[in-house]
Scaffold this motif. Sequence first.
Motif, mmCIF file in Angstrom:
data_model
loop_
_atom_site.group_PDB
_atom_site.id
_atom_site.type_symbol
_atom_site.label_atom_id
_atom_site.label_comp_id
_atom_site.label_asym_id
_atom_site.label_seq_id
_atom_site.Cartn_x
_atom_site.Cartn_y
_atom_site.Cartn_z
ATOM 1 N N ILE A 1 -2.058 3.988 0.123
ATOM 2 C CA ILE A 1 -2.221 4.364 1.527
ATOM 3 C C ILE A 1 -2.586 5.852 1.681
ATOM 4 O O ILE A 1 -3.255 6.228 2.636
ATOM 5 C CB ILE A 1 -0.941 4.008 2.330
ATOM 6 N N TYR A 2 -2.161 6.692 0.719
ATOM 7 C CA TYR A 2 -2.465 8.126 0.828
ATOM 8 C C TYR A 2 -3.966 8.371 0.872
ATOM 9 O O TYR A 2 -4.451 9.188 1.639
ATOM 10 C CB TYR A 2 -1.900 8.905 -0.373
ATOM 11 N N TYR B 1 -6.085 0.773 10.567
ATOM 12 C CA TYR B 1 -5.519 0.321 9.298
ATOM 13 C C TYR B 1 -4.669 -0.947 9.506
ATOM 14 O O TYR B 1 -4.847 -1.948 8.806
ATOM 15 C CB TYR B 1 -4.683 1.444 8.670
ATOM 16 N N LYS C 1 -8.106 5.606 11.526
ATOM 17 C CA LYS C 1 -6.990 5.732 12.475
ATOM 18 C C LYS C 1 -5.917 4.730 12.068
ATOM 19 O O LYS C 1 -6.239 3.678 11.518
ATOM 20 C CB LYS C 1 -7.492 5.464 13.888
ATOM 21 N N ARG C 2 -4.707 5.094 12.387
ATOM 22 C CA ARG C 2 -3.609 4.238 11.938
ATOM 23 C C ARG C 2 -3.710 2.825 12.522
ATOM 24 O O ARG C 2 -3.400 1.851 11.848
ATOM 25 C CB ARG C 2 -2.268 4.884 12.270
ATOM 26 N N GLU D 1 2.272 4.265 14.116
ATOM 27 C CA GLU D 1 1.709 5.569 14.514
ATOM 28 C C GLU D 1 2.667 6.709 14.168
ATOM 29 O O GLU D 1 2.257 7.817 13.901
ATOM 30 C CB GLU D 1 1.422 5.601 16.025
ATOM 31 N N ARG D 2 3.976 6.440 14.232
ATOM 32 C CA ARG D 2 4.965 7.483 13.960
ATOM 33 C C ARG D 2 5.616 7.322 12.584
ATOM 34 O O ARG D 2 6.560 8.022 12.257
ATOM 35 C CB ARG D 2 6.079 7.462 15.033
ATOM 36 N N LYS D 3 5.113 6.382 11.828
ATOM 37 C CA LYS D 3 5.740 6.128 10.518
ATOM 38 C C LYS D 3 5.315 7.191 9.500
ATOM 39 O O LYS D 3 4.157 7.558 9.427
ATOM 40 C CB LYS D 3 5.332 4.749 10.001
ATOM 41 N N GLU D 4 6.272 7.672 8.725
ATOM 42 C CA GLU D 4 5.963 8.640 7.675
ATOM 43 C C GLU D 4 5.699 7.868 6.392
ATOM 44 O O GLU D 4 6.515 7.040 5.987
ATOM 45 C CB GLU D 4 7.135 9.602 7.505
ATOM 46 N N VAL D 5 4.551 8.121 5.782
ATOM 47 C CA VAL D 5 4.208 7.325 4.598
ATOM 48 C C VAL D 5 4.199 8.194 3.338
ATOM 49 O O VAL D 5 4.134 9.380 3.401
ATOM 50 C CB VAL D 5 2.853 6.619 4.754
ATOM 51 N N ASP E 1 0.835 -1.214 0.000
ATOM 52 C CA ASP E 1 0.000 0.000 0.000
ATOM 53 C C ASP E 1 0.864 1.256 0.000
ATOM 54 O O ASP E 1 0.512 2.258 -0.614
ATOM 55 C CB ASP E 1 -0.898 0.030 1.245
ATOM 56 N N ILE F 1 -6.175 6.285 1.759
ATOM 57 C CA ILE F 1 -6.835 5.608 2.888
ATOM 58 C C ILE F 1 -6.598 6.390 4.174
ATOM 59 O O ILE F 1 -7.540 6.719 4.893
ATOM 60 C CB ILE F 1 -6.333 4.155 3.009
ATOM 61 N N LEU F 2 -5.327 6.723 4.453
ATOM 62 C CA LEU F 2 -5.047 7.428 5.715
ATOM 63 C C LEU F 2 -5.505 8.883 5.688
ATOM 64 O O LEU F 2 -5.533 9.537 6.729
ATOM 65 C CB LEU F 2 -3.551 7.339 6.052
ATOM 66 N N SER F 3 -5.841 9.414 4.506
ATOM 67 C CA SER F 3 -6.398 10.774 4.489
ATOM 68 C C SER F 3 -7.916 10.740 4.702
ATOM 69 O O SER F 3 -8.557 11.775 4.802
ATOM 70 C CB SER F 3 -6.047 11.487 3.183
ATOM 71 N N ARG G 1 1.257 3.731 -3.157
ATOM 72 C CA ARG G 1 0.662 5.000 -2.721
ATOM 73 C C ARG G 1 -0.848 4.923 -2.502
ATOM 74 O O ARG G 1 -1.524 5.935 -2.438
ATOM 75 C CB ARG G 1 1.013 6.122 -3.710
#
Lengths: 279, 308
Positions: free
Chosen positions: A82-83, A95, A91-92, A275-279, A76, A85-87, A80
């Motif tokens: 994931i962009y 996911y 909540k992380r 939770e702290r991962k930059e995607v 994901d 989905i997480l937007s 990309r």
Amino acid sequence: MTAWVIARNTFGEAIRKKILNVFLILALGSVLISLTFTFLEFRQQVVILKSFGLGMVQFWGLFIAIIMGISLIPADIEQRTIYTILSKPVKRYEYVLGRFLGGAITLAVNVALMGAAFLLVFLLKVNTRALESLASLDFGPFWTSWVWSGEVPGLIGGIAMVYMKLLLLLAVAVCFSTFATVTVNFFLSSAVFIAGSISSVTEAMSKSPNTPIVLRWLYAAVHYVVPNFGNYDVQNPIIHPEVPAADLSLYMWKAVFYGLAYTIILLVVGVLVFERKEV
Amino acid sequence: MENAIEIRDLTKSFHSVLTGEDVIAVDHLTLDIHRGEIFGFLGPNGAGKTTTIKMLLGLIFPTSGTASILGYPPGDIEVKRKISYLPESPYFYEHLSGYEVLDFYATLFGIPAAERKKKVDELLDLVGLSDNKHKRLRHYSKGMLQRIGLAQALINDPDLLFLDEPTSGLDPIAHLDIRDMILRLRDEGRTVFLSSHQLSDVEMVCDRVSILDRGKLMRVGSLKEMLAGKSVEIRAERVRDDIFEKVKAHSSDAFTVDGAIRVRVEQSFVNETVQMIMQTGGEITAVIPGKRTLEDIFIETVREGTVS
């Protein structure tokens, strides 16, 4: 609820993946191959069939669990998807949980299909007389000679233990996938699986006076931290039910709770990292 | 005016493993985006546009600084209900059909099944994909994927849309459709944060624009003001030679065509020039305000690297 939506989508995605379907077909083929062991004595054929069948379900299940587990989240991110989905209001943790649950359902369906094929082959094997009646088109004796083997519940228990082992491996792979690349994760998860499968060896080494102290600590750490996949190796009492053994069902329940506890811990670690991962 | 987005000193740096140094992708960005406007977010490749959008969406985290989206911090679950995002070259789950993918996104918003069906059908119709709604996305063309991307960005009736290169890879008709759709979104009172390299699109739809270069905000303001030129062209006939010479001294560009003169003078010198020509028997035939294109401004800003 949101996690469940993601889980359903993950399952839909996984069952359409060619590689996983190939593994499933190979697994079903492998189970069928065991029908050809006719050169052995009948009792040996049944023992080999049980051992081979459970082994095949586990062998191909390992491929499915690891290939799926290492790619659920990274795919994901790489594509990309994931962009979008997480937007959305996701909540992380929902996911991560959704992806894992979807993988767990896929694994359950695959193991169930492989297990059903194995049980069918087993029942055909022990019902040779019934099959002979079918072959001679004399259907009368078919049902009267059909035997519902009392070993079936034990074999289902064995398949359930294989599933628990694979579920634990899936949790390991999903946890690592929150910080490792797919390739690194493949080796990392495989190493954990191997180390966890020889837990009795690492335990013995950690207690052996012949092992240098530093290595003893290392073996002890591996033994206590890495989940014990050996807990789910219950083939012997299932394959040889005639040999008296300790309370197998109690042992299996304990192993299930152990696996679930470890799975929860691994998912919590995965969520905290994600939770702290930059995607 | 109330702001949809408030960005204060937002900075993002990445640590380079190769050089061991920190690379600054966004450098102390301070910016306000008003509610109900179409805001063009411009910059050359690598300027930090996508990094900024990702910080605003909570996909990555700022090194320092703050941002507020519709009054919420980035990534807040409540703000995610009110915004939407169309990434550049979007990818969706290819095993799903156009209908299924929109249904999936609608489910993430918790839209009830009956309403979801109506909404998905409406959006498919809006983006012109009704005839292909049961086709798997893996069989969609780039333009169709872009349309599905826009449809998913509208699934929640968002107050604020982040559109990253929404017209990339589209044929001229689809291009026009999407441009019209963006204008319609503003008419409906929504705020659009538009990142694009298509300067002609930006020029046609945006109210305000900003230009980012190497992470720094170089320019921000009303598009109308930016495009308004500082010089004016004056055309006149029967202008005496000595007057022409005087005007020429204040002009950046002056020449004669068939006895008529054409001079370009600064705005502040227009009245004086016109009076001078008329009082000496000349006739003014045209006064044309100079106009620049967004491309001129973009190139000038990025090449000169001046912050204004």
